[in-house]
Motif scaffolding. Structure first.
Motif, mmCIF file in Angstrom:
data_model
loop_
_atom_site.group_PDB
_atom_site.id
_atom_site.type_symbol
_atom_site.label_atom_id
_atom_site.label_comp_id
_atom_site.label_asym_id
_atom_site.label_seq_id
_atom_site.Cartn_x
_atom_site.Cartn_y
_atom_site.Cartn_z
ATOM 1 N N LEU A 91 19.046 -16.589 60.300
ATOM 2 C CA LEU A 91 19.290 -17.823 59.541
ATOM 3 C C LEU A 91 19.964 -17.553 58.206
ATOM 4 O O LEU A 91 20.954 -18.201 57.864
ATOM 5 N N VAL A 92 19.429 -16.605 57.466
ATOM 6 C CA VAL A 92 19.997 -16.325 56.144
ATOM 7 C C VAL A 92 21.385 -15.711 56.277
ATOM 8 O O VAL A 92 22.314 -16.098 55.565
ATOM 9 N N GLY A 93 21.552 -14.764 57.193
ATOM 10 C CA GLY A 93 22.865 -14.155 57.398
ATOM 11 C C GLY A 93 23.907 -15.167 57.824
ATOM 12 O O GLY A 93 25.014 -15.218 57.284
ATOM 13 N N SER A 94 23.545 -15.997 58.797
ATOM 14 C CA SER A 94 24.474 -17.028 59.267
ATOM 15 C C SER A 94 24.802 -18.019 58.161
ATOM 16 O O SER A 94 25.963 -18.411 57.981
ATOM 17 N N SER A 95 23.800 -18.423 57.412
ATOM 18 C CA SER A 95 24.009 -19.373 56.314
ATOM 19 C C SER A 95 24.900 -18.786 55.226
ATOM 20 O O SER A 95 25.767 -19.476 54.681
ATOM 21 N N LEU A 96 24.686 -17.513 54.924
ATOM 22 C CA LEU A 96 25.537 -16.867 53.923
ATOM 23 C C LEU A 96 26.998 -16.884 54.344
ATOM 24 O O LEU A 96 27.882 -17.152 53.534
ATOM 25 N N TYR A 97 27.248 -16.592 55.618
ATOM 26 C CA TYR A 97 28.634 -16.598 56.076
ATOM 27 C C TYR A 97 29.205 -18.015 56.058
ATOM 28 O O TYR A 97 30.298 -18.234 55.549
ATOM 29 N N LEU A 98 28.441 -18.955 56.592
ATOM 30 C CA LEU A 98 28.945 -20.319 56.695
ATOM 31 C C LEU A 98 29.163 -20.967 55.325
ATOM 32 O O LEU A 98 30.172 -21.638 55.105
ATOM 33 N N ILE A 99 28.242 -20.737 54.413
ATOM 34 C CA ILE A 99 28.340 -21.361 53.094
ATOM 35 C C ILE A 99 29.167 -20.500 52.141
ATOM 36 O O ILE A 99 30.112 -20.984 51.511
ATOM 37 N N GLY A 100 28.811 -19.227 52.040
ATOM 38 C CA GLY A 100 29.442 -18.348 51.058
ATOM 39 C C GLY A 100 30.832 -17.884 51.427
ATOM 40 O O GLY A 100 31.581 -17.434 50.556
ATOM 41 N N THR A 101 31.181 -17.987 52.689
ATOM 42 C CA THR A 101 32.507 -17.544 53.113
ATOM 43 C C THR A 101 33.360 -18.728 53.559
ATOM 44 O O THR A 101 34.405 -18.996 52.972
ATOM 45 N N VAL A 102 32.927 -19.442 54.581
ATOM 46 C CA VAL A 102 33.737 -20.534 55.128
ATOM 47 C C VAL A 102 33.823 -21.705 54.149
ATOM 48 O O VAL A 102 34.922 -22.176 53.838
ATOM 49 N N LEU A 103 32.682 -22.172 53.660
ATOM 50 C CA LEU A 103 32.692 -23.327 52.754
ATOM 51 C C LEU A 103 33.411 -23.004 51.446
ATOM 52 O O LEU A 103 34.193 -23.821 50.943
ATOM 53 N N VAL A 104 33.167 -21.819 50.891
ATOM 54 C CA VAL A 104 33.851 -21.429 49.657
ATOM 55 C C VAL A 104 35.358 -21.364 49.888
ATOM 56 O O VAL A 104 36.148 -21.809 49.050
ATOM 57 N N THR A 105 35.769 -20.838 51.028
ATOM 58 C CA THR A 105 37.196 -20.791 51.353
ATOM 59 C C THR A 105 37.798 -22.185 51.369
ATOM 60 O O THR A 105 38.841 -22.443 50.748
ATOM 61 N N ILE A 106 37.139 -23.095 52.071
ATOM 62 C CA ILE A 106 37.652 -24.463 52.212
ATOM 63 C C ILE A 106 37.620 -25.216 50.886
ATOM 64 O O ILE A 106 38.562 -25.934 50.544
ATOM 65 N N ALA A 107 36.551 -25.038 50.121
ATOM 66 C CA ALA A 107 36.371 -25.814 48.893
ATOM 67 C C ALA A 107 37.137 -25.254 47.698
ATOM 68 O O ALA A 107 37.534 -26.023 46.812
ATOM 69 N N PHE A 108 37.355 -23.941 47.667
ATOM 70 C CA PHE A 108 37.939 -23.347 46.466
ATOM 71 C C PHE A 108 39.251 -22.595 46.719
ATOM 72 O O PHE A 108 40.245 -22.866 46.056
ATOM 73 N N ASN A 109 39.257 -21.649 47.635
ATOM 74 C CA ASN A 109 40.458 -20.832 47.817
ATOM 75 C C ASN A 109 41.620 -21.603 48.435
ATOM 76 O O ASN A 109 42.762 -21.456 47.999
ATOM 77 N N VAL A 110 41.342 -22.421 49.433
ATOM 78 C CA VAL A 110 42.422 -23.178 50.069
ATOM 79 C C VAL A 110 43.081 -24.158 49.095
ATOM 80 O O VAL A 110 44.317 -24.220 49.035
#
Length: 165
Positions: A91-110
């Protein structure tokens, strides 16, 4: 039951490897790519990053980035439903990837990439944008790097948990 175990193992393995692979890509940008681009004249740096942002849109990167996200989403949902061994790590590993990687990419880097895409490399506005882009994009990239690496570690730990008998 053996088939479920093999599928579960395969999804955990793909997720852990995918997180590690993406962490490596982001690590490279954080540790030397952005530093190299910052040493170029603004017009050259902007043009190079614009080219990178176009080139990254390809099936191999999308498979690694979004394929890992799909597997992490599956692991998170299945963990909540079936409580496999290592549930907390999943749960924590998956959440870290989904929030800290995918969401951050979509919300900030893109959005930063989108703003850079329309910048004129040889304009004073482009140079100003480039200065702030280098700082802001790299900060968010550090976040993505750490999140993806931590996710890889936690999913690897979950992978090592013995299967329920």
């Amino acid at each position: 039951m053996v088939t479920v175990y093999h599928w579960s193992f395969a999804v955990k393995l793909f997720s852990a490897l995918g997180c590690g692979l993406i962490a490596g890509v982001f690590f490279a940008f954080s540790t030397f790519v952005m530093k190299a681009l910052a040493q170029l004249q603004p017009a050259q740096g902007i043009a190079a990053m614009q080219s990178i942002n176009i080139t990254v849109i390809n099936p191999w990167f999308f498979l690694a980035f979004f394929g890992t996200a799909i597997c992490c989403l599956f692991l998170a949902i299945s963990s909540l439903r079936w409580h496999p061994p290592g549930t907390v790590f999943l749960l924590v590993g998956s959440s870290l990837y989904l929030i800290g990687t995918v969401l951050v990419t979509i919300a900030f880097n893109v959005p930063l990439n989108d703003a850079l895409a329309i910048a004129r490399p040889d304009s004073p506005e482009g140079a100003d944008l480039w200065a702030s882009y280098l700082t802001n994009w790299t900060i968010w990239n550090h976040v993505r790097t750490i999140a993806a690496l931590a996710a890889a570690v936690l999913l690897t730990i979950a992978l090592c948990y013995p299967a329920a008998k």
